[in-house]
Scaffold this motif. Structure first.
Motif, PDB file in Angstrom:
ATOM      1  N   LYS A  41       0.738  -1.244   0.122  1.00  0.00           N
ATOM      2  CA  LYS A  41       0.051   0.505   0.449  1.00  0.00           C
ATOM      3  C   LYS A  41       1.020   1.469   0.120  1.00  0.00           C
ATOM      4  O   LYS A  41       2.017   1.707   0.337  1.00  0.00           O
ATOM      5  CB  LYS A  41      -0.851  -0.086   1.112  1.00  0.00           C
ATOM      6  CG  LYS A  41       0.054   0.277   2.306  1.00  0.00           C
ATOM      7  CD  LYS A  41      -1.274   0.001   3.572  1.00  0.00           C
ATOM      8  CE  LYS A  41      -0.737   0.233   4.967  1.00  0.00           C
ATOM      9  NZ  LYS A  41      -1.396  -0.123   6.172  1.00  0.00           N
ATOM     10  N   PRO A  96      -4.351  -5.122  -4.048  1.00  0.00           N
ATOM     11  CA  PRO A  96      -4.337  -5.565  -1.721  1.00  0.00           C
ATOM     12  C   PRO A  96      -4.293  -6.645  -2.143  1.00  0.00           C
ATOM     13  O   PRO A  96      -4.275  -7.743  -2.972  1.00  0.00           O
ATOM     14  CB  PRO A  96      -6.187  -5.691  -1.587  1.00  0.00           C
ATOM     15  CG  PRO A  96      -6.678  -4.502  -2.937  1.00  0.00           C
ATOM     16  CD  PRO A  96      -5.580  -4.725  -4.349  1.00  0.00           C
ATOM     17  N   ILE A  98      -4.865   1.307  -2.174  1.00  0.00           N
ATOM     18  CA  ILE A  98      -4.277   0.212  -1.934  1.00  0.00           C
ATOM     19  C   ILE A  98      -4.392  -0.371  -3.352  1.00  0.00           C
ATOM     20  O   ILE A  98      -5.909  -0.866  -3.815  1.00  0.00           O
ATOM     21  CB  ILE A  98      -4.309  -0.477  -0.918  1.00  0.00           C
ATOM     22  CG1 ILE A  98      -4.591  -0.659   0.886  1.00  0.00           C
ATOM     23  CG2 ILE A  98      -3.922  -1.880  -1.143  1.00  0.00           C
ATOM     24  CD1 ILE A  98      -4.825  -1.004   1.640  1.00  0.00           C
ATOM     25  N   GLU A 148      -4.791   5.861   2.943  1.00  0.00           N
ATOM     26  CA  GLU A 148      -4.296   4.859   1.779  1.00  0.00           C
ATOM     27  C   GLU A 148      -4.430   4.311   1.129  1.00  0.00           C
ATOM     28  O   GLU A 148      -6.265   3.885   0.647  1.00  0.00           O
ATOM     29  CB  GLU A 148      -4.061   4.020   3.052  1.00  0.00           C
ATOM     30  CG  GLU A 148      -3.630   4.114   5.255  1.00  0.00           C
ATOM     31  CD  GLU A 148      -4.113   2.865   5.543  1.00  0.00           C
ATOM     32  OE1 GLU A 148      -2.846   3.147   6.524  1.00  0.00           O
ATOM     33  OE2 GLU A 148      -4.320   2.057   5.699  1.00  0.00           O
TER      34      GLU A 148
END
Length: 840
Positions: free
Chosen positions: A150, A221, A218, A216
């Motif tokens: 991330k 993932p 990402i 965040e």
């Protein structure tokens, strides 16, 4: 023992003094006085260069020859300190520390009777330039942090979003765009929205910007996250209180278009308890315009019919957001947290449409107007119980999360349409109204375990269970000529119930090779069940994976990540993963959903899940004045879920909107983000995203396969300049080029925002913002199909100005309640003593 000897010696001296000629009082009074004698030191901490107060510095008093703590405090916002209850005689050390300053230490002496209370005066702290340089480097790194799965963007200091929502925040996050409905797009995909690491039912427009600490991003993932996060994850991390004592903020704002709102936030931390509460209200009225221009063409591409429609829309949105959290630290390694969140909102929309029809010679054959009045409201209640256990081994932890969400909603609309044939003087009218109610209950249990086997090796595992039940009842009725006589519309009415269950488990292993390459390999298994029941039409739709052993591979989702750190603040990363996108009920449900007289939407019960294979290569570089992050990615999508539109077989002038599975889709691109400090007061963040799209699919089952492909790009820039006297100016600009759709493309979108910020002292902050300075932020599409050519344009909001005033308050006190209790006890004790003395 030393304290006891000192006390006995003092008592003997005082007793002897009491027996001397001329002494006043008796032994009892002297003993009482001795019991209350304590030392005190006080003063003020200031910056050696500016002479301004240094707030929240740590000041302590230690024994002269050892580090035993006798007393301590934190300086106030005025730099003042007061340390009480010190021994009445002796030599001690006084020490003051604060981040960014050199430690100050000196000797002090407390003696009876003349030096029991000492004013240490103004103590000057010198700047620690070496430490400040280190702090600057850390702050620069935190602006863009690349980990193995991330990247993090800190948005806490973004002035332009004061008084806004998370949708406003996402406009400024590099690599993220926001469409006309306030939905975020990450690399041209729809991401999953998380709040504090967990999926949420809230939309971005329902999350106050002033409560967001960071976002965040990402893009690919890992197996720790749901396999349906095909578009990536935007994890919104809310602000949390970690300081002892109490602190908070109060904020109000007002703007054009009847925009106003406010927020109050209070955090109290005392001992093992941490209590936080927050309430936000905001509302806005948007007046926007849009249009639809369509040309129907025959097989020779000759136009034979035109439809033009203009929209004038007025919408009012209002939101209430409340959150209460209670955290209790059971001991050093066990913490339990209870959070309760309530969100409520209402929407009122009035859409006035005017339209006309023309034949192939552009002769008007009819015109009319339509008013769409829509109302909606919702209430969302969320309860979350979290447990966290840490172990003596650093990094080893077990977390468990139980989450329950309850939603209720109601909606309704009234469509009034008047059509005038050009050759007739009278009009035809039809009316349609709808009332609907819905609700849902959702429960999620999740447990995660992390065990760092060694400094480089780590094992992770977890389980998750998701259960959701939702219902909706919509009743539609129609009338012609006189709206008083409505008849039930069984086609457009529906009553449905949905059951959805997803059970998952994952394992993840991280280690480092002999070439110092860190790798992370994981596998996630998901069992999914979906059942939809249209009760009033006796239709059901469902899927279950894995239903048979042949479907087992469709329930396994691997992910592999590689990372290599180099000298000079460089890092390379390569990752691969497989994801799934399951169709939702509205995409499956074969129920007609009208949007206007020339369009309607219907679900496709034959839809299959979409599978995506994703690969990324990332490079991150930290340098003296900034940072650079570059990415190259590739996506291969199997049977992609795609929205299409085609002419109705019954009436070719009406478009049928539905969803299909394309044959395949290839998307790849490159993204680059640079954060740079040109000189002391000017910071810039630049982001460019260039991507290629290839789509292949069927529009109409009886027609040949069609393809669309092409390049597109997005660009974003944020400039911030700090003027003297705590003034800061920020400019945000963005541009989105046309991007490919199946047989069409979007129109370019570009805009600019300005904001000016001023901090008065340490408590007050005033921010003025002008959003969409040139009033250019408009979304739309252009389609060229074998059947029609269409241009559509719409807006989410128009240009507006907003003024925000924020007040910060708080006091860092590690024993705020204990101190109040002691003060109360002292008052009571003094009252009792006074009563005894009076009685005597």
């Amino acid at each position: 023992m030393k304290h006891l000897l000192f006390f006995l010696l003092a008592v003997i001296c005082l007793s002897a003094t009491a027996q001397m000629p001329g002494s006043v009082g008796n032994n009892k009074d002297m003993l009482k006085a001795m019991k209350d004698i304590r030392g005190r030191v006080y003063g003020k901490i200031v910056d050696a260069r500016t002479k301004k107060p240094v707030e929240y510095a740590s000041v302590v008093v230690l024994w002269y020859n050892k580090d035993s703590l006798l007393g301590g405090a934190l300086t106030t916002e005025h730099g003042e300190f007061n340390i009480e209850n010190l021994p009445a005689m002796g030599g001690f050390r006084f020490k003051a520390t604060q981040i960014g300053y050199k430690t100050y230490e000196t000797k002090i002496y407390i003696q009876m009777p003349n030096k029991l209370e000492q004013d240490l005066g103004n103590i000057s702290l010198e700047i620690d330039q070496k430490l400040l340089n280190e702090v600057d480097v850390v702050a620069e790194k935190s602006a863009v942090v690349l980990s193995i799965d991330k990247r993090t963007y800190n948005v806490d200091k973004d002035m332009s979003v004061k008084g806004g929502t998370a949708a406003d925040v996402m406009k400024n996050v590099p690599g993220v765009t926001v469409d006309a409905d306030g939905n975020a797009q990450l690399r041209n995909q729809s991401p999953t929205i998380f709040v504090d690491g967990r999926p949420t039912n809230l939309t971005l427009s329902q999350i106050p910007a002033d409560q967001i600490d960071r976002v965040e991003v990402i893009t690919n993932p890992s197996v720790k996250y749901d396999a349906n996060s095909t578009g990536g994850i935007l994890n919104v991390i809310l602000k949390k209180n970690t300081k002892p004592g109490y602190n908070g903020m109060a904020m109000i704002y007002a703007g054009t278009s009847d925009r106003y709102g406010g927020m109050v936030n209070l955090n109290v931390k005392e001992g093992r308890w941490n209590l936080s509460g927050m309430y936000t209200y905001n509302q806005a009225i948007n007046n926007t315009k849009g249009y639809t221009h369509r040309t129907q063409i025959d097989s020779l591409k000759n136009p034979f019919y035109y439809f033009n429609q203009d929209n004038n829309t007025r919408s009012m949105n209002a939101f209430n957001f409340g959150k209460l959290g209670l955290e209790y630290t059971i001991n050093n390694r066990n913490t339990i947290t209870l959070n309760e969140m309530i969100v409520a909102g209402k929407f009122n929309t009035n859409d006035a449409q005017t339209f006309n029809y023309l034949d192939g010679n552009k002769t008007e054959v009819g015109y009319g107007n339509r008013t769409n009045e829509q109302t909606a409201a919702f209430h969302n209640f969320n309860t979350q119980l979290l447990y966290k256990k840490t172990f003596p081994k650093a990094g080893k932890e077990l977390t468990a999360d139980l989450n329950y969400n309850h939603t209720v909603s109601d909606n309704g609309y009234l469509f009034s349409t008047y059509t005038y044939p050009s050759a007739a003087s009278t009009s035809t009218a039809d009316f349609q109204k709808n009332t609907g109610v819905g609700g849902g209950n959702q429960g999620v249990f999740q447990m995660d375990y992390v065990n760092p086997i060694s400094e480089t090796r780590k094992f992770e595992s977890g389980v998750k269970s998701f259960v959701k039940k939702s219902t909706s009842v919509n009743n539609t009725s129609n009338a012609t000529s006189t709206p008083e006589y409505y008849t039930h519309d069984s086609i457009r009415s529906n009553n449905y119930a949905i059951d959805e269950v997803i059970n998952a488990a994952y394992v993840n292993f991280t280690d480092k090779t002999i070439w110092n390459i860190t790798y992370q390999a994981g596998l996630r298994f998901e069992q999914s069940y979906y059942y939809g029941n249209i009760i009033d039409k006796h239709q059901t739709f469902s899927y279950n994976y894995p239903g048979t052993s042949a479907d087992l591979m469709k329930s396994l989702f691997p992910a592999v990540y590689f990372s290599k750190k180099l000298s000079g603040g460089q890092e390379w990363q390569l990752n691969f993963s497989r994801k799934i996108q399951r169709p939702n009920f509205f995409q499956l449900m074969p129920v007609v959903m009208f949007s206007d007289k020339q369009n309607y939407r219907i679900g496709n019960p034959q839809l299959k899940p979409e599978f995506r294979n994703i690969a990324e290569l990332n490079y991150n570089k930290i340098f003296t004045k900034g940072s650079y992050l570059g990415s190259i990615y590739f996506r291969y999508e199997e049977q992609p879920i795609t929205d299409v539109a085609y002419p109705s077989v019954v009436d070719p002038t009406i478009l049928v909107n539905t969803t299909i599975n394309g044959e395949n889709s290839v998307k790849y691109g490159t993204e680059h983000t640079v954060k740079y400090t040109f000189f002391k007061n000017l910071d810039a963040t630049l982001n460019v995203h260039l991507f290629y799209i290839y789509i292949k699919g069927l529009i109409v089952p009886t027609e040949p396969v069609v393809t669309s492909e092409g390049f597109a790009f997005n660009a974003k820039a944020i400039l911030s300049y700090r003027f003297p006297k705590s003034w800061t100016l920020q400019a945000n600009g963005s541009y989105e080029s046309p991007k490919i759709l199946l047989l069409g493309a979007t129109i370019p979108v570009y805009s600019m925002d300005l904001s000016l910020n001023k901090m008065f002292g340490t408590k007050w902050v005033v921010t003025a913002a002008l959003t969409d300075v040139f009033n250019t932020r408009r979304m739309g599409t252009h389609y060229e199909t074998p059947y029609y050519i269409q241009d559509l344009s719409r807006r989410r909001e128009s240009r507006y100005a907003r003024l925000t005033v924020t007040y910060l308050f708080g006091k860092m006190d590690a024993s705020i309640f204990k101190r109040a209790k002691q003060m109360k006890g002292t008052d009571n004790q003094q009252g009792n003593q006074d009563g005894l003395d009076f009685g005597k």
